[in-house]
Design an enzyme around this catalytic site. Sequence first.
Site, mmCIF file in Angstrom:
data_model
loop_
_atom_site.group_PDB
_atom_site.id
_atom_site.type_symbol
_atom_site.label_atom_id
_atom_site.label_comp_id
_atom_site.label_asym_id
_atom_site.label_seq_id
_atom_site.Cartn_x
_atom_site.Cartn_y
_atom_site.Cartn_z
ATOM 1 C CB SER A 64 50.042 52.678 -30.864
ATOM 2 O OG SER A 64 49.599 51.950 -30.088
ATOM 3 C CE LYS B 231 51.396 54.134 -24.918
ATOM 4 N NZ LYS B 231 50.167 54.792 -25.123
ATOM 5 C CG HIS C 226 44.940 51.565 -32.110
ATOM 6 N ND1 HIS C 226 45.335 52.758 -31.305
ATOM 7 C CD2 HIS C 226 46.234 50.967 -32.086
ATOM 8 C CE1 HIS C 226 46.391 52.856 -30.777
ATOM 9 N NE2 HIS C 226 47.005 51.751 -31.241
#
Length: 401
Positions: free
Chosen positions: A239, A243, A380
């Site tokens: 998540s 990044k 997710h």
Amino acid sequence: MVRTLKCMLLTGLFSLFMGSLVAQEIVINYDESKIPAYELPDLLTLNNGQQVKNAVQWTEERRAEILEIFAQEMYGHIPARPAGLHFKQMSEEVVYNGLGLRKVVRIYLDEAEQHWFDVLIHLPKNAKKPVPMFAGLNFKGNDATLDERAGSRWPYELILKEGFGVATAWRDAIEPDGKDSKIEEAVSVCKDGGVRAWYNPGGDWGAISAWAWGLSCIYDYLAIDKAVDASRIAVIGHSRLGKTSLWAGANDTRFAMVVSNCSGCCGAAISRRVIGENFARIATSFPHWFTRAFDKYMNKEADFPADQHSLVALAAPRPLYIASATEDLWADPKGEWLAAVEVAPIYKLFGKTGVKSIYPAPDSPDMDGTVAYHVRTGKHDITAYDWQQYLDFAQKHGWGK
């Protein structure tokens, strides 16, 4: 504490202001047919218009141009290693019925030992040689990774059985994650509210850059641990921390593999698709992640001088794994896959191959090349299934037992 609360208040007021400014203009699209026409910036065209023709030209010229775009326009510049960086082992114990060795190492960020964070390290106990490692940050604290509820995110026994070690630190101990952080606990570990408040405080760098900086500090320790193979350390994240892993891997090429799990907008997903989370939403909800220059791109993805395939390409020529989940439409799984497809020309410069140009079926990893991708059935998250693919991929590249 006063300074920390003041920073929180200012961040909150800024978020409210930005939210009121763009809230009515933020439109979230999940329909592929409504994706605007777009053209991706050419990875092989230098800023002066010349074409990149070989790996040397990519490494010495184009790579630096792209890195500067993201530093200047999205994440902020990452400062140098602190001069007072040093380490101290705090504890060590045998765990999992003799399978692993668990230790806590404190990373001091200054000579006076006023600023520090702890790294939780698991190593195979009976390894006959230095072991490859995964290094990544966690969301809720090092101890929380040991809880059964976090077992799928940090399946330590699975990792150890495969002959790998793993190191993790709490993101908030490095830089609190705004309103989502346990601010009291974070300040007790890394004083003054996080590294941005005391180290290079005049710099315009966001939390993602601060977390990436912390990952490099973790590497600095792992590189001197004789139980670790310093040439085989992968950076991993899920998540917002996915990044971070991409940005850490881009800035610190000592990481020999880069793994991004469900990183989505401003991670691996192509921004110009404007599907799921978009620039306006992410900059409004999480302004502290970014440099302030990023604000001007809200609702203007096409104006950004790069796209996320450019960030992903900075992993070359190292092994790269991008993963998504079928129900994680917010993170745009297809956009993440497309980024993996788009970097093939860069890997080709180094004589390496990327992913296939056919979107894989769920739970059918494409990992025959130096770039890998899978889309897992589910939501997710990062699960034991995901970890198994990353371990298998590393072993395909000569890591492990």
